[in-house]
Scaffold this motif. Structure first.
Motif, PDB file in Angstrom:
ATOM      1  N   GLU A  41      -8.953   6.108  -4.933  1.00  0.00           N
ATOM      2  CA  GLU A  41      -8.138   7.106  -4.228  1.00  0.00           C
ATOM      3  C   GLU A  41      -7.027   7.662  -5.126  1.00  0.00           C
ATOM      4  OE1 GLU A  41      -4.469   6.886  -1.080  1.00  0.00           O
ATOM      5  OE2 GLU A  41      -6.206   5.614  -0.630  1.00  0.00           O
ATOM      6  N   LEU A  42      -6.333   6.793  -5.825  1.00  0.00           N
ATOM      7  CA  LEU A  42      -5.180   7.221  -6.622  1.00  0.00           C
ATOM      8  C   LEU A  42      -5.604   7.881  -7.939  1.00  0.00           C
ATOM      9  CD1 LEU A  42      -2.733   4.240  -5.979  1.00  0.00           C
ATOM     10  CD2 LEU A  42      -2.985   6.388  -4.716  1.00  0.00           C
ATOM     11  N   ARG A  43      -6.717   7.453  -8.484  1.00  0.00           N
ATOM     12  CA  ARG A  43      -7.236   8.120  -9.685  1.00  0.00           C
ATOM     13  C   ARG A  43      -7.642   9.556  -9.366  1.00  0.00           C
ATOM     14  NH1 ARG A  43     -10.634   2.755 -10.990  1.00  0.00           N
ATOM     15  NH2 ARG A  43      -9.072   1.652 -12.258  1.00  0.00           N
ATOM     16  N   ALA A  44      -8.113   9.773  -8.141  1.00  0.00           N
ATOM     17  CA  ALA A  44      -8.477  11.136  -7.733  1.00  0.00           C
ATOM     18  C   ALA A  44      -7.270  12.051  -7.693  1.00  0.00           C
ATOM     19  CB  ALA A  44      -9.165  11.104  -6.367  1.00  0.00           C
TER      20      ALA A  44
ATOM     21  N   LEU B 261       0.837  -1.204   0.000  1.00  0.00           N
ATOM     22  CA  LEU B 261       0.000   0.000   0.000  1.00  0.00           C
ATOM     23  C   LEU B 261       0.871   1.253   0.000  1.00  0.00           C
ATOM     24  CD1 LEU B 261      -2.761   1.359   0.189  1.00  0.00           C
ATOM     25  CD2 LEU B 261      -2.687   1.011   2.673  1.00  0.00           C
ATOM     26  N   THR B 262       1.929   1.246   0.798  1.00  0.00           N
ATOM     27  CA  THR B 262       2.825   2.410   0.831  1.00  0.00           C
ATOM     28  C   THR B 262       3.577   2.551  -0.485  1.00  0.00           C
ATOM     29  OG1 THR B 262       3.046   2.240   3.225  1.00  0.00           O
ATOM     30  CG2 THR B 262       4.734   3.498   2.084  1.00  0.00           C
ATOM     31  N   PHE B 263       3.986   1.441  -1.082  1.00  0.00           N
ATOM     32  CA  PHE B 263       4.599   1.510  -2.415  1.00  0.00           C
ATOM     33  C   PHE B 263       3.637   2.163  -3.407  1.00  0.00           C
ATOM     34  CE2 PHE B 263       7.847  -1.837  -1.404  1.00  0.00           C
ATOM     35  CZ  PHE B 263       8.951  -1.136  -1.880  1.00  0.00           C
ATOM     36  N   ALA B 264       2.382   1.719  -3.427  1.00  0.00           N
ATOM     37  CA  ALA B 264       1.405   2.254  -4.377  1.00  0.00           C
ATOM     38  C   ALA B 264       1.213   3.750  -4.185  1.00  0.00           C
ATOM     39  CB  ALA B 264       0.077   1.514  -4.222  1.00  0.00           C
ATOM     40  N   ARG B 265       1.029   4.179  -2.950  1.00  0.00           N
ATOM     41  CA  ARG B 265       0.802   5.603  -2.694  1.00  0.00           C
ATOM     42  C   ARG B 265       2.048   6.442  -2.972  1.00  0.00           C
ATOM     43  NH1 ARG B 265      -2.670   4.533   2.863  1.00  0.00           N
ATOM     44  NH2 ARG B 265      -4.749   4.579   1.890  1.00  0.00           N
ATOM     45  N   THR B 266       3.221   5.919  -2.637  1.00  0.00           N
ATOM     46  CA  THR B 266       4.461   6.661  -2.860  1.00  0.00           C
ATOM     47  C   THR B 266       4.755   6.797  -4.353  1.00  0.00           C
ATOM     48  OG1 THR B 266       5.354   5.872  -0.753  1.00  0.00           O
ATOM     49  CG2 THR B 266       6.939   6.720  -2.366  1.00  0.00           C
ATOM     50  N   LEU B 267       4.564   5.725  -5.096  1.00  0.00           N
ATOM     51  CA  LEU B 267       4.799   5.772  -6.536  1.00  0.00           C
ATOM     52  C   LEU B 267       3.803   6.711  -7.220  1.00  0.00           C
ATOM     53  CD1 LEU B 267       5.503   1.976  -7.110  1.00  0.00           C
ATOM     54  CD2 LEU B 267       7.164   3.842  -7.324  1.00  0.00           C
ATOM     55  N   ALA B 268       2.552   6.676  -6.779  1.00  0.00           N
ATOM     56  CA  ALA B 268       1.556   7.593  -7.341  1.00  0.00           C
ATOM     57  C   ALA B 268       1.925   9.040  -7.045  1.00  0.00           C
ATOM     58  CB  ALA B 268       0.172   7.270  -6.782  1.00  0.00           C
ATOM     59  N   ALA B 269       2.414   9.295  -5.832  1.00  0.00           N
ATOM     60  CA  ALA B 269       2.773  10.664  -5.442  1.00  0.00           C
ATOM     61  C   ALA B 269       3.929  11.207  -6.270  1.00  0.00           C
ATOM     62  CB  ALA B 269       3.137  10.701  -3.955  1.00  0.00           C
TER      63      ALA B 269
ATOM     64  N   ARG C  50      -3.866   9.909 -11.402  1.00  0.00           N
ATOM     65  CA  ARG C  50      -3.104   8.771 -11.901  1.00  0.00           C
ATOM     66  C   ARG C  50      -3.996   7.811 -12.690  1.00  0.00           C
ATOM     67  NH1 ARG C  50      -0.008  11.590 -11.283  1.00  0.00           N
ATOM     68  NH2 ARG C  50       0.368  10.897 -13.414  1.00  0.00           N
ATOM     69  N   THR C  51      -3.416   7.173 -13.689  1.00  0.00           N
ATOM     70  CA  THR C  51      -4.082   6.069 -14.374  1.00  0.00           C
ATOM     71  C   THR C  51      -3.806   4.795 -13.584  1.00  0.00           C
ATOM     72  OG1 THR C  51      -3.846   7.097 -16.549  1.00  0.00           O
ATOM     73  CG2 THR C  51      -4.186   4.710 -16.497  1.00  0.00           C
ATOM     74  N   VAL C  52      -4.859   4.082 -13.219  1.00  0.00           N
ATOM     75  CA  VAL C  52      -4.701   2.898 -12.366  1.00  0.00           C
ATOM     76  C   VAL C  52      -5.491   1.736 -12.953  1.00  0.00           C
ATOM     77  CG1 VAL C  52      -4.979   1.934 -10.051  1.00  0.00           C
ATOM     78  CG2 VAL C  52      -4.474   4.375 -10.330  1.00  0.00           C
ATOM     79  N   HIS C  53      -4.817   0.613 -13.150  1.00  0.00           N
ATOM     80  CA  HIS C  53      -5.451  -0.633 -13.560  1.00  0.00           C
ATOM     81  C   HIS C  53      -5.452  -1.581 -12.363  1.00  0.00           C
ATOM     82  CE1 HIS C  53      -4.800   0.749 -17.719  1.00  0.00           C
ATOM     83  NE2 HIS C  53      -3.585   1.072 -17.308  1.00  0.00           N
ATOM     84  N   VAL C  54      -6.496  -2.367 -12.202  1.00  0.00           N
ATOM     85  CA  VAL C  54      -6.548  -3.319 -11.093  1.00  0.00           C
ATOM     86  C   VAL C  54      -6.612  -4.740 -11.638  1.00  0.00           C
ATOM     87  CG1 VAL C  54      -7.601  -1.692  -9.483  1.00  0.00           C
ATOM     88  CG2 VAL C  54      -9.060  -3.165 -10.873  1.00  0.00           C
ATOM     89  N   VAL C  55      -5.895  -5.643 -10.961  1.00  0.00           N
ATOM     90  CA  VAL C  55      -5.885  -7.061 -11.334  1.00  0.00           C
ATOM     91  C   VAL C  55      -6.130  -7.884 -10.072  1.00  0.00           C
ATOM     92  CG1 VAL C  55      -4.603  -8.926 -12.442  1.00  0.00           C
ATOM     93  CG2 VAL C  55      -4.175  -6.547 -13.129  1.00  0.00           C
TER      94      VAL C  55
END
Length: 252
Positions: free
Chosen positions: A44-47, A15-23, A50-55
């Protein structure tokens, strides 16, 4: 801007990786078992633009791994963060072998398959980054968990030597104790771990990303764990194994 794929993205280090990379401006492919938490994180990250795909995928299954391998090829990712993992609350010999087989699939086979897929897309363009999450347990005798982590450390070191000349850097993060859901999910009580041994997900993630950019093969954030991992490699194995049992009391 780059596109990063993060496994185990809905909690803890992932989760921290995802938020840090998005930031920092990366777009993301997020992988986890819990589809509801994935969708909430993606929203949250699209807001943030960011472009976000989920798998949604369980990486302890072959179908789940195949789904993520397909995503690596489809999205032509620039960064792979192999973070998904878990542990069993007992040591080998007292565990169900079916559980051990599932752990082996999750901790060894899945990251290997994803690294192979990442190389497929990175080698032709001669650029890319792979960040594997291991543990300081890799440097201690600690049952199958430490064996899995030692495997990923060894392979990561070799990959960084082998593929750095082609523009592909591989770094393995070896965190110590981190305050996440990890121990709770294992069903163990980590209260015997001294306070000074705990670190934060932010310390680990920022340290790992710095070391990745520097091209380091092994990342051990914080001075205290750099010292501990060095000592662990040279101290008597019996003493290291005894200390490494911390954090494994069965929760009541």
């Amino acid at each position: 801007m780059s596109l990063a794929l993060v496994t185990g993205a809905t909690s803890g280090l992932g989760l921290t990786f995802a938020r840090t990379l998005a930031a920092r401006g990366d777009d993301l492919v997020l992988v986890a078992r819990d589809e509801a938490r994935l969708d909430a994180l993606a929203t949250e990250l699209r807001a943030r633009g960011r472009t976000v795909h989920v798998v949604p995928a369980d990486l302890s299954t072959r179908d789940g791994v195949a789904r993520v391998v397909d995503a690596v090829h489809e999205h032509r990712i620039d960064l792979l963060v192999n973070n998904a993992g878990s542990s069993i609350g007992k040591f080998f010999g007292d565990t169900d072998i079916a559980d051990e087989d599932s752990q082996l699939d999750l901790m060894v086979k899945a990251p290997m398959d994803l690294m192979a897929a990442a190389l497929d897309v990175m080698r032709p363009r001669r650029s890319g980054r792979i960040l594997n999450v291991a543990s300081v347990a890799a440097f201690t005798p600690r049952g199958t968990y430490s064996a899995h982590k030692a495997w990923i450390v060894n392979l990561s070191r070799w990959m960084n030597i082998q593929f750095a000349p082609e523009g592909i850097v591989t770094t393995v993060l070896c965190p110590g104790f981190v305050r996440t859901e990890f121990h709770q999910r294992m069903g163990v009580d980590p209260s015997d771990v001294p306070g000074w041994m705990w670190t934060t997900t932010d310390q680990q993630v920022r340290g790992a990303l710095r070391d990745l950019e520097k091209g380091k093969a092994v990342s051990v954030p914080t001075v205290r764990y750099k010292v501990l991992t060095t000592v662990a490699q040279y101290a008597p194995a019996g003493i290291v194994a005894a200390v490494a049992k911390r954090g494994r009391k069965v929760a009541e």
